[in-house]
Structures are given as C-alpha cells and as structure tokens.
Scaffold this motif. Structure first.
Motif, PDB file in Angstrom:
ATOM      1  N   ARG A 116       0.824  -1.215   0.000  1.00  0.00           N
ATOM      2  CA  ARG A 116       0.000   0.000   0.000  1.00  0.00           C
ATOM      3  C   ARG A 116       0.857   1.264   0.000  1.00  0.00           C
ATOM      4  O   ARG A 116       0.535   2.259  -0.659  1.00  0.00           O
ATOM      5  CB  ARG A 116      -0.902  -0.006   1.240  1.00  0.00           C
ATOM      6  CG  ARG A 116      -1.849   1.199   1.339  1.00  0.00           C
ATOM      7  CD  ARG A 116      -2.363   1.341   2.752  1.00  0.00           C
ATOM      8  NE  ARG A 116      -1.244   1.587   3.673  1.00  0.00           N
ATOM      9  CZ  ARG A 116      -1.300   1.380   4.985  1.00  0.00           C
ATOM     10  NH1 ARG A 116      -2.397   0.875   5.529  1.00  0.00           N
ATOM     11  NH2 ARG A 116      -0.253   1.642   5.750  1.00  0.00           N
ATOM     12  N   ASP A 117       1.993   1.209   0.742  1.00  0.00           N
ATOM     13  CA  ASP A 117       2.863   2.385   0.861  1.00  0.00           C
ATOM     14  C   ASP A 117       3.839   2.519  -0.305  1.00  0.00           C
ATOM     15  O   ASP A 117       4.666   3.436  -0.319  1.00  0.00           O
ATOM     16  CB  ASP A 117       3.651   2.327   2.176  1.00  0.00           C
ATOM     17  CG  ASP A 117       2.736   2.413   3.396  1.00  0.00           C
ATOM     18  OD1 ASP A 117       1.569   2.824   3.246  1.00  0.00           O
ATOM     19  OD2 ASP A 117       3.196   2.038   4.495  1.00  0.00           O
ATOM     20  N   GLY A 118       3.775   1.592  -1.258  1.00  0.00           N
ATOM     21  CA  GLY A 118       4.654   1.673  -2.414  1.00  0.00           C
ATOM     22  C   GLY A 118       6.054   1.170  -2.175  1.00  0.00           C
ATOM     23  O   GLY A 118       6.940   1.352  -3.028  1.00  0.00           O
ATOM     24  N   ARG A 119       6.285   0.503  -1.061  1.00  0.00           N
ATOM     25  CA  ARG A 119       7.622  -0.010  -0.769  1.00  0.00           C
ATOM     26  C   ARG A 119       7.859  -1.370  -1.418  1.00  0.00           C
ATOM     27  O   ARG A 119       9.000  -1.809  -1.560  1.00  0.00           O
ATOM     28  CB  ARG A 119       7.841  -0.104   0.740  1.00  0.00           C
ATOM     29  CG  ARG A 119       7.798   1.244   1.439  1.00  0.00           C
ATOM     30  CD  ARG A 119       8.043   1.137   2.922  1.00  0.00           C
ATOM     31  NE  ARG A 119       9.382   0.632   3.229  1.00  0.00           N
ATOM     32  CZ  ARG A 119       9.875   0.528   4.460  1.00  0.00           C
ATOM     33  NH1 ARG A 119       9.137   0.895   5.497  1.00  0.00           N
ATOM     34  NH2 ARG A 119      11.099   0.055   4.663  1.00  0.00           N
ATOM     35  N   VAL A 120       6.769  -2.039  -1.788  1.00  0.00           N
ATOM     36  CA  VAL A 120       6.839  -3.321  -2.492  1.00  0.00           C
ATOM     37  C   VAL A 120       5.976  -3.230  -3.738  1.00  0.00           C
ATOM     38  O   VAL A 120       4.814  -2.818  -3.661  1.00  0.00           O
ATOM     39  CB  VAL A 120       6.349  -4.490  -1.613  1.00  0.00           C
ATOM     40  CG1 VAL A 120       6.295  -5.787  -2.418  1.00  0.00           C
ATOM     41  CG2 VAL A 120       7.240  -4.662  -0.390  1.00  0.00           C
ATOM     42  N   THR A 121       6.548  -3.575  -4.868  1.00  0.00           N
ATOM     43  CA  THR A 121       5.801  -3.604  -6.129  1.00  0.00           C
ATOM     44  C   THR A 121       5.367  -5.036  -6.396  1.00  0.00           C
ATOM     45  O   THR A 121       6.178  -5.962  -6.352  1.00  0.00           O
ATOM     46  CB  THR A 121       6.674  -3.102  -7.292  1.00  0.00           C
ATOM     47  OG1 THR A 121       7.109  -1.767  -7.004  1.00  0.00           O
ATOM     48  CG2 THR A 121       5.887  -3.117  -8.596  1.00  0.00           C
ATOM     49  N   VAL A 122       4.078  -5.222  -6.674  1.00  0.00           N
ATOM     50  CA  VAL A 122       3.518  -6.547  -6.924  1.00  0.00           C
ATOM     51  C   VAL A 122       3.063  -6.632  -8.371  1.00  0.00           C
ATOM     52  O   VAL A 122       2.320  -5.774  -8.850  1.00  0.00           O
ATOM     53  CB  VAL A 122       2.314  -6.839  -6.006  1.00  0.00           C
ATOM     54  CG1 VAL A 122       1.764  -8.245  -6.271  1.00  0.00           C
ATOM     55  CG2 VAL A 122       2.704  -6.689  -4.555  1.00  0.00           C
ATOM     56  N   THR A 123       3.504  -7.679  -9.064  1.00  0.00           N
ATOM     57  CA  THR A 123       3.014  -7.951 -10.411  1.00  0.00           C
ATOM     58  C   THR A 123       2.588  -9.412 -10.479  1.00  0.00           C
ATOM     59  O   THR A 123       2.980 -10.234  -9.659  1.00  0.00           O
ATOM     60  CB  THR A 123       4.093  -7.675 -11.480  1.00  0.00           C
ATOM     61  OG1 THR A 123       5.263  -8.462 -11.184  1.00  0.00           O
ATOM     62  CG2 THR A 123       4.477  -6.208 -11.512  1.00  0.00           C
ATOM     63  N   GLY A 124       1.778  -9.721 -11.474  1.00  0.00           N
ATOM     64  CA  GLY A 124       1.293 -11.088 -11.645  1.00  0.00           C
ATOM     65  C   GLY A 124      -0.206 -11.160 -11.488  1.00  0.00           C
ATOM     66  O   GLY A 124      -0.839 -10.244 -10.928  1.00  0.00           O
ATOM     67  N   ASP A 125      -0.771 -12.245 -11.967  1.00  0.00           N
ATOM     68  CA  ASP A 125      -2.222 -12.424 -11.934  1.00  0.00           C
ATOM     69  C   ASP A 125      -2.653 -13.598 -11.069  1.00  0.00           C
ATOM     70  O   ASP A 125      -3.817 -14.010 -11.106  1.00  0.00           O
ATOM     71  CB  ASP A 125      -2.756 -12.643 -13.363  1.00  0.00           C
ATOM     72  CG  ASP A 125      -2.510 -11.426 -14.251  1.00  0.00           C
ATOM     73  OD1 ASP A 125      -2.720 -10.294 -13.763  1.00  0.00           O
ATOM     74  OD2 ASP A 125      -2.093 -11.619 -15.417  1.00  0.00           O
ATOM     75  N   GLY A 126      -1.737 -14.174 -10.291  1.00  0.00           N
ATOM     76  CA  GLY A 126      -2.074 -15.298  -9.432  1.00  0.00           C
ATOM     77  C   GLY A 126      -2.851 -14.863  -8.208  1.00  0.00           C
ATOM     78  O   GLY A 126      -3.025 -13.663  -7.928  1.00  0.00           O
TER      79      GLY A 126
END
Length: 208
Positions: free
Chosen positions: A190-200
């Motif tokens: 939420r804070d932008g410290r971790v970027t999440v990609t993928g559709d799982g």
C-alpha cells in the motif's frame, strides 16, 4: 566415524545442541531448505567454511539423521545432499533464531557476505497464510518462495520455475523490516515499498 561430542546433560536443549550446536550445521540446514544441493553449491553459498569442515559437518548430519546423500541419475550423475523429514523439522527453529537475531543485523559491515536467498526465511513469515510460489527481486539478486509448502523445498535461488503466483520487488531495508515484523506485506504494498506484479491468487490478495 569418531563419536559425537556431547554435553552429557539430561536436558532436551542440551541434546539438541549435541546434534546441531556445531558451527555451520544450522547454516547448512538453511541452504538445504532450498532442496537437494551439490557439495560445490553448498560450498559456494557458505562463504568462509573450509572444505574439510563442510565435509565433516555433512558426514555428522548424515550420521545424525538430518541429511541424506544420493546420486542423481544420468546425465547428472552427481551426488546431492538433502534434508530428511527430521532435518526439515528445523525450519521453525531457524525462523525463531532468525527473528531473535534480527536485532543483531544493524548496518551491513564491509566484510559481510550476502546472498539474496538468505532473506527467504524471514520473508516467508510475512507471507504466512498465503499459498503459492512467490518470486522476489532485490538489488542483491532474485529468489523464490514456496509459501505454504508441504514436504518440498521452502525456497529456491533465482527466478521461479514457471509462472509464479506473484512477483515482488523491494529493497533490502523493506525486506528486513518485513522479516522483523515491523511492517506487514500488505502495508508495504500500500505504501509503495513493495511492487507486486502477476495475476495469481497471491498477487491479487496482496493488491486487494
């Protein structure tokens, strides 16, 4: 083989340390939680251990029922070491030890070696409740986690084989904060410290 040294104390903690208290033993377990490894791979990911000490520890661990050695079928035809079910039971011990030791990390020293996959076990705690393969990218390299894993490998070095359930990108400071429990993974996303990609399912859950 020479007899194992013992504290000769009728105490379960002392008996446990008889088996895993020697230097390097628990770090070998850490490496083998990634699945079967060749001797040369173990030596490469345990900087500072001598070949004699590593060979001795592996023999001790096999004698004590923590590891087994087997030969890969052709064309590999190499020997690999892997944890037994009793050896795998040390996972929560290593996780608890890692949690306790987070306060000792501080700033990285110039002499400190680092491997990206050494952050796998702390990050696994942040993924508790999730099930799937998660690929993680740090500046130091990539590794992948098997969240909710059964009897298979807990993590692996490098990109995930096949399509992971989520890909995470973060810096070491964020990864360390997650391992310490100072930050939840959802808050870090939420804070932008971790970027999440993928559709799982894991990626969707973290972005929700």
């Amino acid at each position: 083989m020479p007899p194992r040294r013992s504290y000769d104390q009728y105490c379960s903690a002392a008996r446990a340390l008889d088996v895993v208290g020697d230097r390097w033993t628990l770090l070998i377990v850490r490496e083998l939680l990634a699945g079967p490894r060749r001797y040369t791979d173990l030596h490469a990911d345990l900087p500072g251990v001598s070949t004699d000490v590593l060979a001795s520890r592996l023999k001790d661990m096999e004698r004590d029922g923590l590891t087994a050695r087997r030969r890969l079928p052709p064309p590999g035809a190499a020997y690999v070491y892997e944890l037994t079910s009793r050896g795998r039971q040390l996972l929560p011990v290593l996780q608890a030890l890692g949690t306790w030791g987070q306060a000792e990390l501080g700033e990285r020293r110039p002499t400190d070696a680092v491997r990206a996959h050494w952050f796998a076990l702390p990050l696994l705690r942040a993924l508790e409740g999730e099930t799937g393969v998660v690929e993680v990218r740090l500046d130091e390299g990539e590794f992948h986690l098997h969240a909710g894993a059964g009897d298979g490998p807990v993590y692996g070095d490098g990109p995930a084989p096949g399509e992971p359930d989520a890909r995470l990108a973060m810096d070491v400071a964020t990864c360390t904060a997650l391992g310490r429990g100072e930050l939840t993974l959802r808050d870090a996303v939420r804070d932008g410290r971790v970027t999440v990609t993928g559709d799982g399912t894991v990626a969707k859950a973290l972005r929700a």
